[in-house]
Design an enzyme around this catalytic site. Structure first.
Site, mmCIF file in Angstrom:
data_model
loop_
_atom_site.group_PDB
_atom_site.id
_atom_site.type_symbol
_atom_site.label_atom_id
_atom_site.label_comp_id
_atom_site.label_asym_id
_atom_site.label_seq_id
_atom_site.Cartn_x
_atom_site.Cartn_y
_atom_site.Cartn_z
ATOM 1 N N LYS A 9 -8.588 11.376 -2.343
ATOM 2 C CA LYS A 9 -7.547 11.800 -1.396
ATOM 3 C C LYS A 9 -7.408 13.330 -1.350
ATOM 4 O O LYS A 9 -7.915 14.034 -2.229
ATOM 5 C CB LYS A 9 -6.223 11.129 -1.786
ATOM 6 C CG LYS A 9 -6.251 9.605 -1.615
ATOM 7 C CD LYS A 9 -4.880 8.969 -1.852
ATOM 8 C CE LYS A 9 -4.918 7.467 -1.652
ATOM 9 N NZ LYS A 9 -3.591 6.837 -1.836
ATOM 10 N N TYR A 49 -4.462 3.053 7.643
ATOM 11 C CA TYR A 49 -3.333 2.508 6.881
ATOM 12 C C TYR A 49 -2.405 1.656 7.754
ATOM 13 O O TYR A 49 -1.227 1.496 7.445
ATOM 14 C CB TYR A 49 -2.556 3.638 6.189
ATOM 15 C CG TYR A 49 -3.156 4.071 4.867
ATOM 16 C CD1 TYR A 49 -3.255 3.188 3.791
ATOM 17 C CD2 TYR A 49 -3.618 5.372 4.672
ATOM 18 C CE1 TYR A 49 -3.794 3.585 2.573
ATOM 19 C CE2 TYR A 49 -4.151 5.778 3.447
ATOM 20 C CZ TYR A 49 -4.239 4.876 2.404
ATOM 21 O OH TYR A 49 -4.762 5.265 1.198
ATOM 22 N N ASN A 112 -1.673 10.377 -5.056
ATOM 23 C CA ASN A 112 -2.208 9.662 -6.220
ATOM 24 C C ASN A 112 -3.732 9.637 -6.279
ATOM 25 O O ASN A 112 -4.335 8.717 -6.840
ATOM 26 C CB ASN A 112 -1.598 8.261 -6.319
ATOM 27 C CG ASN A 112 -1.866 7.422 -5.089
ATOM 28 O OD1 ASN A 112 -2.624 7.826 -4.215
ATOM 29 N ND2 ASN A 112 -1.262 6.250 -5.028
ATOM 30 N N HIS A 115 -7.910 6.228 -3.325
ATOM 31 C CA HIS A 115 -7.686 4.929 -2.683
ATOM 32 C C HIS A 115 -8.783 3.977 -3.126
ATOM 33 O O HIS A 115 -9.930 4.387 -3.282
ATOM 34 C CB HIS A 115 -7.740 5.078 -1.153
ATOM 35 C CG HIS A 115 -7.914 3.762 -0.434
ATOM 36 N ND1 HIS A 115 -6.849 2.972 -0.109
ATOM 37 C CD2 HIS A 115 -9.031 3.098 -0.023
ATOM 38 C CE1 HIS A 115 -7.301 1.870 0.500
ATOM 39 N NE2 HIS A 115 -8.627 1.930 0.560
ATOM 40 N N GLU A 126 -13.040 -1.670 5.478
ATOM 41 C CA GLU A 126 -12.853 -0.238 5.189
ATOM 42 C C GLU A 126 -14.189 0.504 5.044
ATOM 43 O O GLU A 126 -14.294 1.666 5.448
ATOM 44 C CB GLU A 126 -11.999 -0.079 3.933
ATOM 45 C CG GLU A 126 -10.571 -0.564 4.171
ATOM 46 C CD GLU A 126 -9.680 -0.415 2.945
ATOM 47 O OE1 GLU A 126 -8.498 -0.770 3.045
ATOM 48 O OE2 GLU A 126 -10.160 0.053 1.892
HETATM 49 P P1 ATP Z 1 -4.354 2.652 -1.905
HETATM 50 O O1 ATP Z 1 -4.199 1.638 -0.795
HETATM 51 O O2 ATP Z 1 -4.323 4.087 -1.398
HETATM 52 O O3 ATP Z 1 -5.541 2.352 -2.765
HETATM 53 P P2 ATP Z 1 -2.445 1.231 -3.494
HETATM 54 O O4 ATP Z 1 -3.159 0.012 -3.008
HETATM 55 O O5 ATP Z 1 -2.305 1.434 -4.968
HETATM 56 O O6 ATP Z 1 -3.106 2.543 -2.892
HETATM 57 P P3 ATP Z 1 -0.473 0.777 -1.444
HETATM 58 O O7 ATP Z 1 0.740 -0.048 -1.671
HETATM 59 O O8 ATP Z 1 -1.596 0.177 -0.660
HETATM 60 O O9 ATP Z 1 -0.994 1.298 -2.873
HETATM 61 O O10 ATP Z 1 0.015 2.121 -0.760
HETATM 62 C C1 ATP Z 1 -0.914 2.956 -0.071
HETATM 63 C C2 ATP Z 1 -0.615 4.391 -0.409
HETATM 64 O O11 ATP Z 1 0.650 4.739 0.135
HETATM 65 C C3 ATP Z 1 -0.450 4.697 -1.910
HETATM 66 O O12 ATP Z 1 -1.664 4.869 -2.579
HETATM 67 C C4 ATP Z 1 0.339 5.972 -1.856
HETATM 68 O O13 ATP Z 1 -0.469 7.104 -1.522
HETATM 69 C C5 ATP Z 1 1.302 5.674 -0.716
HETATM 70 N N1 ATP Z 1 2.548 5.037 -1.222
HETATM 71 C C6 ATP Z 1 2.691 3.778 -1.677
HETATM 72 N N2 ATP Z 1 3.947 3.528 -2.055
HETATM 73 C C7 ATP Z 1 4.644 4.665 -1.820
HETATM 74 C C8 ATP Z 1 5.984 5.065 -1.989
HETATM 75 N N3 ATP Z 1 6.903 4.220 -2.482
HETATM 76 N N4 ATP Z 1 6.327 6.330 -1.663
HETATM 77 C C9 ATP Z 1 5.405 7.184 -1.141
HETATM 78 N N5 ATP Z 1 4.111 6.876 -0.946
HETATM 79 C C10 ATP Z 1 3.723 5.638 -1.285
HETATM 80 MG MG MG Z 2 -3.587 -0.334 -0.961
#
Ligand code: ATP
Ligand code: MG
Length: 141
Positions: A9, A49, A112, A115, A126
């Site tokens: 990211k 997303y 974080n 992804h 994806e």
């Molecule tokens: P990713 O899909 O990026 O691999 P993930 O599957 O761990 O991450 P998801 O629930 O799919 O988490 O959320 C997608 C992304 O949205 C997260 O990686 C983070 O960057 C952002 N995100 C998720 N939850 C929050 C939150 N509560 N506040 C802010 N950003 C968030």
């Molecule tokens: Mg995710």
């Protein structure tokens, strides 16, 4: 063998952590099949997303994901989808297990670092977002 998609990211690319993250993935047995570097436009980030469009963090997530260059990576290993999720660690770095990529390189629940696709079905969708079938087949041994 299974394939999955990771995206380094914008926070991690800007911090100069991309090389360390790729080395971490190789150490964990992933083969890098294809990699690219690009800056997502707003339409692309929204589409990628799309599943999160109703979530309160969606607009902020799109802004973050378009804030700088990202590096999509096509990865191969056995059980790749599940293993990548384990190696990444929990979404919130404060909850990520010690030694996971997010525990090492993430700075917040949003910023974080990486992804990872969450199912083989989504991995196929994806991977197709960033890489052609031809280039993924050409990368195989
Ligand atoms: P990713 O899909 O990026 O691999 P993930 O599957 O761990 O991450 P998801 O629930 O799919 O988490 O959320 C997608 C992304 O949205 C997260 O990686 C983070 O960057 C952002 N995100 C998720 N939850 C929050 C939150 N509560 N506040 C802010 N950003 C968030
Ligand atoms: Mg995710």
């Amino acid at each position: 063998m299974e394939t999955t998609l990771a995206i380094i990211k914008p926070d991690a690319v800007a911090a100069g952590d991309a090389g360390n993250i790729l080395a971490h993935l190789e150490r964990e047995g992933f083969e890098i099949l294809a990699i690219t570097k690009l800056r997502l436009g707003e339409t692309q980030a929204r589409a990628f997303y799309e599943v999160h469009r109703e979530r309160p963090f969606y607009d902020s997530l799109v802004e973050f994901m378009t804030s700088g260059a990202v590096m999509p990576v096509a990865l191969e290993r056995d059980n790749a989808v599940k293993r990548l999720r384990e190696v990444m660690g929990a979404t919130n770095p404060q909850e990520a297990a010690v030694g996971t990529i997010r525990s090492l390189y993430a700075t917040s629940i949003e910023k974080n670092a990486i992804h990872g696709s969450d199912s083989p079905e989504n991995a196929a969708i994806e991977l197709g977002f960033f890489f052609s079938r031809a280039e993924l087949l050409a990368a195989g041994r």
